[in-house]
Design a protein around this motif. Sequence first.
Motif, PDB file in Angstrom:
ATOM      1  N   HIS A   5     -66.878 125.015 -16.656  1.00  0.00           N
ATOM      2  CA  HIS A   5     -66.943 123.920 -17.729  1.00  0.00           C
ATOM      3  C   HIS A   5     -66.171 124.931 -18.859  1.00  0.00           C
ATOM      4  O   HIS A   5     -65.549 124.606 -19.809  1.00  0.00           O
ATOM      5  CB  HIS A   5     -68.307 123.809 -18.146  1.00  0.00           C
ATOM      6  N   ARG A   6     -66.420 126.301 -19.136  1.00  0.00           N
ATOM      7  CA  ARG A   6     -65.985 126.893 -20.152  1.00  0.00           C
ATOM      8  C   ARG A   6     -64.570 127.120 -20.050  1.00  0.00           C
ATOM      9  O   ARG A   6     -63.721 127.025 -20.976  1.00  0.00           O
ATOM     10  CB  ARG A   6     -66.525 128.412 -20.407  1.00  0.00           C
TER      11      ARG A   6
ATOM     12  N   ASN B 149     -58.352 124.891 -21.753  1.00  0.00           N
ATOM     13  CA  ASN B 149     -56.816 124.069 -21.616  1.00  0.00           C
ATOM     14  C   ASN B 149     -55.878 124.914 -21.032  1.00  0.00           C
ATOM     15  O   ASN B 149     -54.725 124.982 -21.770  1.00  0.00           O
ATOM     16  CB  ASN B 149     -56.525 123.336 -22.852  1.00  0.00           C
ATOM     17  N   LEU B 150     -56.297 125.825 -20.058  1.00  0.00           N
ATOM     18  CA  LEU B 150     -55.202 126.796 -19.581  1.00  0.00           C
ATOM     19  C   LEU B 150     -54.190 126.139 -18.568  1.00  0.00           C
ATOM     20  O   LEU B 150     -54.734 125.081 -17.821  1.00  0.00           O
ATOM     21  CB  LEU B 150     -55.636 127.861 -18.859  1.00  0.00           C
TER      22      LEU B 150
ATOM     23  N   GLU C  43     -61.003 118.579 -13.557  1.00  0.00           N
ATOM     24  CA  GLU C  43     -60.034 117.790 -14.115  1.00  0.00           C
ATOM     25  C   GLU C  43     -60.864 116.835 -15.387  1.00  0.00           C
ATOM     26  O   GLU C  43     -62.137 116.846 -15.326  1.00  0.00           O
ATOM     27  CB  GLU C  43     -59.784 116.813 -13.141  1.00  0.00           C
ATOM     28  N   PRO C  44     -59.998 116.156 -16.014  1.00  0.00           N
ATOM     29  CA  PRO C  44     -60.657 115.290 -17.104  1.00  0.00           C
ATOM     30  C   PRO C  44     -61.715 114.280 -16.482  1.00  0.00           C
ATOM     31  O   PRO C  44     -61.321 113.680 -15.482  1.00  0.00           O
ATOM     32  CB  PRO C  44     -59.369 114.589 -17.940  1.00  0.00           C
TER      33      PRO C  44
ATOM     34  N   ARG D 162     -61.347 119.381  -8.610  1.00  0.00           N
ATOM     35  CA  ARG D 162     -60.218 119.687  -7.728  1.00  0.00           C
ATOM     36  C   ARG D 162     -60.516 120.685  -7.122  1.00  0.00           C
ATOM     37  O   ARG D 162     -60.444 121.784  -7.631  1.00  0.00           O
ATOM     38  CB  ARG D 162     -58.946 119.491  -8.733  1.00  0.00           C
ATOM     39  N   ILE D 163     -60.306 120.560  -5.660  1.00  0.00           N
ATOM     40  CA  ILE D 163     -60.541 121.708  -4.800  1.00  0.00           C
ATOM     41  C   ILE D 163     -59.090 121.823  -3.917  1.00  0.00           C
ATOM     42  O   ILE D 163     -58.402 121.159  -3.404  1.00  0.00           O
ATOM     43  CB  ILE D 163     -61.629 121.436  -3.925  1.00  0.00           C
TER      44      ILE D 163
END
Length: 208
Positions: free
Chosen positions: A29-30, A35-36, A144-145, A150-151
């Motif tokens: 979450h962090r 936003n990398l 993801e948003p 996503r794996i």
Amino acid sequence: MIGRLPLDEQLAALKSVLSRNEVLVDVLHRTAALNLSGWYVTAGCLFQTVWNVVTDRHPTSGIKDYDVFYFDSRDLSWEAEGAVIRAAGEAFAGLPAEVEVRNEARVHLWYEQKFGVACAPYASTEAAIDSFAATTCCLGVRLEPGGRWRIYAPHGLSDVFNLVVRPNPVLAPREVYETKAARWRQQWPELTVLDWPSAPAFPMPSSS
């Protein structure tokens, strides 16, 4: 046995197992908030969480750090990566674990000096994950948003759940694999560690 389930059920089981590691969930979450570009949480914190749960250990047992990979080829300077690392340090403040953040677009600049073999520039974070010393390590997760997981698992998940460490002789030298595997086996003696292949994994085609 989870490692013999259909892939969709393995993916659901992976999310369930990883969610038991509260530190890992916090890191996800962090990191999402940073936003990398092309980021994943990857490597030991993932497969070792699975090993811990499968062997009835605490989910965080033996996990040395939490690796975050991202990919930004716009600026390959150490200063640019250092700025991201400092921002991440603030974002991860207060976590009971070390989080290491690295720009995989820069790996080719330092890999040979550290490991003794040249590394071609990666084209993506996924390409960097593909080159881990063991296929079992080739695993990445990001949010993801909307919170969807996503794996990325190019070699599947069966070995991870079955406690099998399989060599991936595409970049890292044999001694890197064997050193890591020996260390892991000390912590998780239930592991099955497969030998490094004696012949090249991908033989050169005949010239005839």
